[in-house]
Write an enzyme that holds these catalytic residues in place. Structure first.
Site, mmCIF file in Angstrom:
data_model
loop_
_atom_site.group_PDB
_atom_site.id
_atom_site.type_symbol
_atom_site.label_atom_id
_atom_site.label_comp_id
_atom_site.label_asym_id
_atom_site.label_seq_id
_atom_site.Cartn_x
_atom_site.Cartn_y
_atom_site.Cartn_z
ATOM 1 N N HIS A 186 4.107 -2.119 2.946
ATOM 2 C CA HIS A 186 3.400 -1.437 2.533
ATOM 3 C C HIS A 186 4.996 -0.767 1.636
ATOM 4 O O HIS A 186 6.812 -1.277 1.712
ATOM 5 C CB HIS A 186 4.154 0.278 3.694
ATOM 6 C CG HIS A 186 2.238 0.271 3.938
ATOM 7 N ND1 HIS A 186 2.224 -0.858 5.549
ATOM 8 C CD2 HIS A 186 0.854 1.291 3.432
ATOM 9 C CE1 HIS A 186 0.668 -0.709 5.195
ATOM 10 N NE2 HIS A 186 0.376 0.563 4.368
ATOM 11 N N ASP B 234 0.791 -0.657 0.219
ATOM 12 C CA ASP B 234 -0.032 0.131 -0.213
ATOM 13 C C ASP B 234 1.013 1.325 -0.055
ATOM 14 O O ASP B 234 2.231 1.458 0.387
ATOM 15 C CB ASP B 234 -0.885 -0.273 1.344
ATOM 16 C CG ASP B 234 -2.053 -0.977 0.773
ATOM 17 O OD1 ASP B 234 -2.193 -1.465 0.760
ATOM 18 O OD2 ASP B 234 -3.091 -0.631 1.973
HETATM 19 ZN ZN LIG Z 1 -2.835 2.932 2.948
#
Ligand SMILES: [Zn+2]
Length: 252
Positions: free
Chosen positions: A219, A73
């Site tokens: 991430h 993400d």
């Molecule tokens: Zn996010």
């Protein structure tokens, strides 16, 4: 678990029944019921796996191969996305990148690179602001559409995947996603890599209960996440797991 609509029906029936039987104690049970309703809907907003407002996909445990889907993400990130891509290439792993529109605008070449390496990209909103959960349906549609256009301009395949910022859902986000006909993607394993300090601890946490069909949330935004990815890919290789993109995992 009941969804939002079912919860509202249950509470309405409960209020009517209690009103008929306990009319005089209204000032006691009504605030208590209201508090319970607020608690349930708040947890439902933050805990996407309840599918409280939106039916999202969090895993595919019907898969019969040793396969997982790694997802990233908040990119693309000029410093860390290329490192993530290099590691995935080295380990012949496929992944899914849920990208933020304003970052796509800054680094369209990184999206091209992600697609060129046969990974999947998905929509992770345009602004990804802290107040995302408070936006109106109209604003949300505008925001998500902006990123859809950016992605669809770069990618020849039309994007259908959306992951809500912070994993927060509510009736407005549900309406926007329904209107735009997108598939909401959650996760079954959250690494908390953005707040972690020790890669070994994160790897231990991810791998302890990992099973085929899991969707892992990482991430592509920090050095620690890159380190975690490197160790995770080594572990998956050792255990004969393959990492594929989310769309492939869900369609297997
Ligand atoms: Zn996010």
């Amino acid at each position: 678990m009941l969804n939002f609509k079912q919860t509202n029906i249950v509470f309405t029936i409960l209020v009517l029944c209690l009103y008929i039987t306990l009319k005089t104690y209204l000032f006691i049970w009504l605030p208590l019921l209201l508090l319970l309703w607020i608690t349930i809907t708040t947890i439902g907003s933050f805990y996407m796996r309840w599918n409280f407002f939106i039916k999202a996909k969090h895993c595919n445990y019907n898969i019969n191969k040793k396969t997982v889907a790694i997802t990233f993400d908040d990119g693309p990130n000029i410093e860390f996305t290329p490192k993530v891509l290099a590691l995935l290439k080295k380990h012949q792993a496929q992944a899914t990148f849920f990208c933020i529109g304003k970052n796509i605008e800054k680094h369209p070449d990184l999206i091209k690179q992600i697609i060129a390496q046969n990974h999947t990209v998905g929509n992770h909103s345009y602004i990804h602001a802290n107040n995302y959960g408070f936006l109106k349906t109209k604003e949300l549609i505008k925001d998500i559409t902006k990123t859809q256009k950016l992605l669809n301009n770069i990618n020849q395949t039309k994007n259908t995947l959306f992951r809500p910022p912070f994993g927060v859902t509510n009736p407005n986000i549900a309406k926007a996603i329904k209107k735009l006909d997108l598939q909401t993607i959650g996760w079954s394993i959250r690494s908390y890599d953005t707040i972690a300090k020790d890669a070994n601890k994160v790897i231990a946490k991810i791998t302890t209960n990992l099973q085929s069909g899991d969707i892992i949330l990482l991430h592509d935004t920090s050095a620690l996440s890159v380190l975690i990815l490197e160790q995770l890919l080594q572990w998956l290789e050792k255990e004969n797991y393959t990492s594929i993109s989310v769309d492939k995992l869900l369609n297997s």
